[in-house]
Motif scaffolding. Structure first.
Motif, PDB file in Angstrom:
ATOM      1  N   HIS A  87     -51.576  43.193  17.600  1.00  0.00           N
ATOM      2  CA  HIS A  87     -50.984  41.915  18.032  1.00  0.00           C
ATOM      3  C   HIS A  87     -50.176  41.453  16.824  1.00  0.00           C
ATOM      4  CE1 HIS A  87     -53.908  41.858  21.267  1.00  0.00           C
ATOM      5  NE2 HIS A  87     -54.848  42.065  20.368  1.00  0.00           N
ATOM      6  N   GLU A 106     -53.658  44.347  12.452  1.00  0.00           N
ATOM      7  CA  GLU A 106     -54.021  43.342  13.449  1.00  0.00           C
ATOM      8  C   GLU A 106     -53.251  42.044  13.160  1.00  0.00           C
ATOM      9  OE1 GLU A 106     -55.939  43.410  16.083  1.00  0.00           O
ATOM     10  OE2 GLU A 106     -57.312  45.110  15.889  1.00  0.00           O
ATOM     11  N   HIS A 107     -53.499  41.037  13.990  1.00  0.00           N
ATOM     12  CA  HIS A 107     -52.776  39.771  13.861  1.00  0.00           C
ATOM     13  C   HIS A 107     -53.236  38.965  12.628  1.00  0.00           C
ATOM     14  CE1 HIS A 107     -56.377  39.299  16.287  1.00  0.00           C
ATOM     15  NE2 HIS A 107     -56.458  38.054  15.834  1.00  0.00           N
ATOM     16  N   PHE A 126     -56.185  50.901   8.003  1.00  0.00           N
ATOM     17  CA  PHE A 126     -56.388  49.906   9.066  1.00  0.00           C
ATOM     18  C   PHE A 126     -56.628  48.546   8.405  1.00  0.00           C
ATOM     19  CE2 PHE A 126     -59.418  47.220  11.295  1.00  0.00           C
ATOM     20  CZ  PHE A 126     -58.714  46.976  12.468  1.00  0.00           C
ATOM     21  N   ALA A 129     -57.966  41.738  11.527  1.00  0.00           N
ATOM     22  CA  ALA A 129     -57.357  40.433  11.766  1.00  0.00           C
ATOM     23  C   ALA A 129     -57.638  39.459  10.624  1.00  0.00           C
ATOM     24  CB  ALA A 129     -57.911  39.867  13.068  1.00  0.00           C
ATOM     25  N   ARG A 144     -60.165  51.049   5.249  1.00  0.00           N
ATOM     26  CA  ARG A 144     -60.270  50.027   6.293  1.00  0.00           C
ATOM     27  C   ARG A 144     -60.512  48.690   5.632  1.00  0.00           C
ATOM     28  NH1 ARG A 144     -64.409  52.578  10.680  1.00  0.00           N
ATOM     29  NH2 ARG A 144     -63.427  54.612  10.823  1.00  0.00           N
ATOM     30  N   GLY A 146     -61.589  44.943   6.297  1.00  0.00           N
ATOM     31  CA  GLY A 146     -62.289  44.166   7.330  1.00  0.00           C
ATOM     32  C   GLY A 146     -61.555  42.885   7.672  1.00  0.00           C
ATOM     33  N   ALA A 147     -61.849  42.371   8.871  1.00  0.00           N
ATOM     34  CA  ALA A 147     -61.250  41.106   9.296  1.00  0.00           C
ATOM     35  C   ALA A 147     -61.553  40.016   8.265  1.00  0.00           C
ATOM     36  CB  ALA A 147     -61.820  40.712  10.655  1.00  0.00           C
ATOM     37  N   THR A 160     -64.274  51.315   3.186  1.00  0.00           N
ATOM     38  CA  THR A 160     -64.170  50.068   3.940  1.00  0.00           C
ATOM     39  C   THR A 160     -64.450  48.929   2.974  1.00  0.00           C
ATOM     40  OG1 THR A 160     -64.966  51.098   5.971  1.00  0.00           O
ATOM     41  CG2 THR A 160     -65.160  48.710   5.833  1.00  0.00           C
ATOM     42  N   VAL A 169     -67.974  48.441   1.085  1.00  0.00           N
ATOM     43  CA  VAL A 169     -69.267  48.528   1.770  1.00  0.00           C
ATOM     44  C   VAL A 169     -69.501  49.915   2.359  1.00  0.00           C
ATOM     45  CG1 VAL A 169     -69.585  46.088   2.306  1.00  0.00           C
ATOM     46  CG2 VAL A 169     -68.235  47.525   3.856  1.00  0.00           C
ATOM     47  N   ARG A 170     -68.508  50.728   2.388  1.00  0.00           N
ATOM     48  CA  ARG A 170     -68.672  52.056   2.968  1.00  0.00           C
ATOM     49  C   ARG A 170     -67.634  53.003   2.387  1.00  0.00           C
ATOM     50  NH1 ARG A 170     -72.232  52.437   6.552  1.00  0.00           N
ATOM     51  NH2 ARG A 170     -72.265  50.632   7.895  1.00  0.00           N
ATOM     52  N   ARG A 172     -66.261  57.080   3.204  1.00  0.00           N
ATOM     53  CA  ARG A 172     -66.412  58.209   4.137  1.00  0.00           C
ATOM     54  C   ARG A 172     -65.463  59.335   3.746  1.00  0.00           C
ATOM     55  NH1 ARG A 172     -63.441  54.592   6.173  1.00  0.00           N
ATOM     56  NH2 ARG A 172     -65.049  53.396   7.174  1.00  0.00           N
ATOM     57  N   LEU A 182     -74.805  50.358   1.945  1.00  0.00           N
ATOM     58  CA  LEU A 182     -74.016  49.226   1.460  1.00  0.00           C
ATOM     59  C   LEU A 182     -74.003  49.276  -0.054  1.00  0.00           C
ATOM     60  CD1 LEU A 182     -72.668  46.522   2.508  1.00  0.00           C
ATOM     61  CD2 LEU A 182     -74.758  45.450   1.739  1.00  0.00           C
TER      62      LEU A 182
HETATM   63  C1  LIG Z   1     -64.522  46.544   8.687  1.00  0.00           C
HETATM   64  C2  LIG Z   1     -64.336  47.161  10.053  1.00  0.00           C
HETATM   65  C3  LIG Z   1     -62.959  47.783  10.162  1.00  0.00           C
HETATM   66  C4  LIG Z   1     -65.386  48.245  10.310  1.00  0.00           C
HETATM   67  O1  LIG Z   1     -65.288  49.291   9.396  1.00  0.00           O
HETATM   68  P1  LIG Z   1     -66.482  50.345   9.270  1.00  0.00           P
HETATM   69  O2  LIG Z   1     -66.123  51.292   8.169  1.00  0.00           O
HETATM   70  O3  LIG Z   1     -66.753  50.934  10.614  1.00  0.00           O
HETATM   71  O4  LIG Z   1     -67.693  49.450   8.761  1.00  0.00           O
HETATM   72  P2  LIG Z   1     -69.012  48.988   9.526  1.00  0.00           P
HETATM   73  O5  LIG Z   1     -68.719  48.403  10.869  1.00  0.00           O
HETATM   74  O6  LIG Z   1     -69.973  50.132   9.485  1.00  0.00           O
HETATM   75  O7  LIG Z   1     -69.511  47.797   8.600  1.00  0.00           O
HETATM   76  C5  LIG Z   1     -69.945  48.002   7.265  1.00  0.00           C
HETATM   77  C6  LIG Z   1     -70.688  46.755   6.820  1.00  0.00           C
HETATM   78  O8  LIG Z   1     -69.741  45.667   6.649  1.00  0.00           O
HETATM   79  C7  LIG Z   1     -70.088  44.566   7.493  1.00  0.00           C
HETATM   80  N1  LIG Z   1     -68.806  44.058   8.030  1.00  0.00           N
HETATM   81  C8  LIG Z   1     -68.002  44.687   8.915  1.00  0.00           C
HETATM   82  N2  LIG Z   1     -66.874  43.973   9.108  1.00  0.00           N
HETATM   83  C9  LIG Z   1     -66.985  42.871   8.344  1.00  0.00           C
HETATM   84  C10 LIG Z   1     -66.131  41.761   8.114  1.00  0.00           C
HETATM   85  N3  LIG Z   1     -64.937  41.660   8.724  1.00  0.00           N
HETATM   86  N4  LIG Z   1     -66.534  40.801   7.241  1.00  0.00           N
HETATM   87  C11 LIG Z   1     -67.755  40.903   6.623  1.00  0.00           C
HETATM   88  N5  LIG Z   1     -68.605  41.958   6.791  1.00  0.00           N
HETATM   89  C12 LIG Z   1     -68.220  42.916   7.649  1.00  0.00           C
HETATM   90  C13 LIG Z   1     -70.981  45.142   8.569  1.00  0.00           C
HETATM   91  O9  LIG Z   1     -71.866  44.166   9.086  1.00  0.00           O
HETATM   92  C14 LIG Z   1     -71.711  46.232   7.811  1.00  0.00           C
HETATM   93  O10 LIG Z   1     -72.727  45.665   7.043  1.00  0.00           O
HETATM   94  P3  LIG Z   1     -74.214  46.347   7.062  1.00  0.00           P
HETATM   95  O11 LIG Z   1     -73.992  47.730   6.472  1.00  0.00           O
HETATM   96  O12 LIG Z   1     -75.009  45.427   6.207  1.00  0.00           O
HETATM   97  O13 LIG Z   1     -74.617  46.414   8.481  1.00  0.00           O
HETATM   98  C15 LIG Z   1     -64.528  46.123  11.191  1.00  0.00           C
HETATM   99  O14 LIG Z   1     -65.816  45.535  11.100  1.00  0.00           O
HETATM  100  C16 LIG Z   1     -63.492  45.035  11.201  1.00  0.00           C
HETATM  101  O15 LIG Z   1     -63.516  44.067  10.451  1.00  0.00           O
HETATM  102  N6  LIG Z   1     -62.522  45.223  12.134  1.00  0.00           N
HETATM  103  C17 LIG Z   1     -61.498  44.279  12.397  1.00  0.00           C
HETATM  104  C18 LIG Z   1     -61.270  44.289  13.894  1.00  0.00           C
HETATM  105  C19 LIG Z   1     -60.259  43.268  14.308  1.00  0.00           C
HETATM  106  O16 LIG Z   1     -59.529  42.720  13.530  1.00  0.00           O
HETATM  107  N7  LIG Z   1     -60.218  43.032  15.595  1.00  0.00           N
HETATM  108  C20 LIG Z   1     -59.314  42.087  16.172  1.00  0.00           C
HETATM  109  C21 LIG Z   1     -59.166  42.436  17.641  1.00  0.00           C
HETATM  110  S1  LIG Z   1     -58.184  41.237  18.468  1.00  0.00           S
END
Ligand SMILES: CC(C)(COP(=O)(O)OP(=O)(O)OC[C@H]1O[C@@H](n2cnc3c(N)ncnc32)[C@H](O)[C@@H]1OP(=O)(O)O)[C@@H](O)C(=O)NCCC(=O)NCCS
Length: 200
Positions: A87, A106-107, A126, A129, A144, A146-147, A160, A169-170, A172, A182
């Motif tokens: 978006h 993302e947006h 990636f 948002a 990656r 995170g949002a 990530t 936090v990750r 890979r 973590l």
């Molecule tokens: C970070 C993200 C990309 C996932 O990446 P991933 O490598 O698969 O990481 P995980 O989901 O395994 O999360 C790793 C850890 O970070 C935490 N975490 C994930 N996203 C987070 C965020 N945005 N803020 C804070 N913590 C977050 C998880 O709870 C997890 O913690 P834990 O190990 O204690 O359970 C995803 O969570 C994210 O933020 N995506 C954004 C999606 C978006 O913008 N969507 C909009 C759609 S309109």
């Protein structure tokens, strides 16, 4: 013009795979109707006009993107093929930003300058948002964000990061996760590279 069309085709195909896990005609057509795609097209047209030094057209496409998609991508920002704006609303990208191939955004994302230096992004990044990536940082391949993260330090490849300031936090391998633990809430200093698990 051939290069522009090839790049656009790559962008649209990648968005279809991202959104619908398919690159059949029906998925490609649906992508053309999703929001974000107009911003992708206008960005590529702006990039094309810049390559041909057509400054008025470049400015026109830039302004059209801001007005029609609420997406501000500075003239001069460079992204390789496979760019996906899921978006586009609220995206602000500085004109000095350099990005590789297959980047998904993302947006409400800001990729901006700090002290006149802008981020450099690798391939396959990636950005979730609301995330902000600021200043002279390098984002490694496959990272990656995170949002709502605020990134002010380099991010190693295939990691990530989440939070403010963003921390790893990750980590890979390119094919999948290999360290699921973590990493304690420390901010990674600029240029740090995580070591794989001893058990790996
Ligand atoms: C970070 C993200 C990309 C996932 O990446 P991933 O490598 O698969 O990481 P995980 O989901 O395994 O999360 C790793 C850890 O970070 C935490 N975490 C994930 N996203 C987070 C965020 N945005 N803020 C804070 N913590 C977050 C998880 O709870 C997890 O913690 P834990 O190990 O204690 O359970 C995803 O969570 C994210 O933020 N995506 C954004 C999606 C978006 O913008 N969507 C909009 C759609 S309109």
């Amino acid at each position: 013009m051939g290069r522009l069309l090839r790049t656009l085709a790559t962008d649209v195909r990648r968005k279809a795979l991202w959104c619908y896990e398919s690159d059949r005609w029906s998925a490609l057509l649906r992508v053309l109707l999703t929001d974000g795609t107009l911003a992708m097209v206008l960005y590529r047209l702006m990039q094309w006009a810049r390559r041909w030094r057509l400054a008025p057209l470049e400015m026109l496409f830039s302004k059209a993107n801001a007005i029609l998609s609420n997406c501000i991508i500075g003239r001069g920002a460079e992204f390789g093929p496979g760019l996906v704006l899921i978006h586009a609303t609220g995206i602000v990208i500085n004109g000095q930003v350099r990005g590789g191939s297959d980047i998904s955004i993302e947006h409400q994302v800001t990729i901006g300058a700090e002290r006149r230096s802008s981020p450099v992004l690798g391939d396959g990044v990636f950005i979730g948002a609301g995330a902000k990536i600021l200043g002279a940082v390098t984002i490694g391949d496959g990272a990656r964000i995170g949002a709502n993260a605020v990134v002010v330090h380099d991010v190693p490849a295939y990691c990530t990061v989440v939070g403010i300031p963003a921390r790893v936090v990750r980590q890979r391998r390119p094919e999948g996760v290999f360290e699921a633990s973590l990493i304690e809430s420390e901010t990674l200093p600029r240029g740090s590279v995580l070591q794989p698990n001893a058990t790996d």
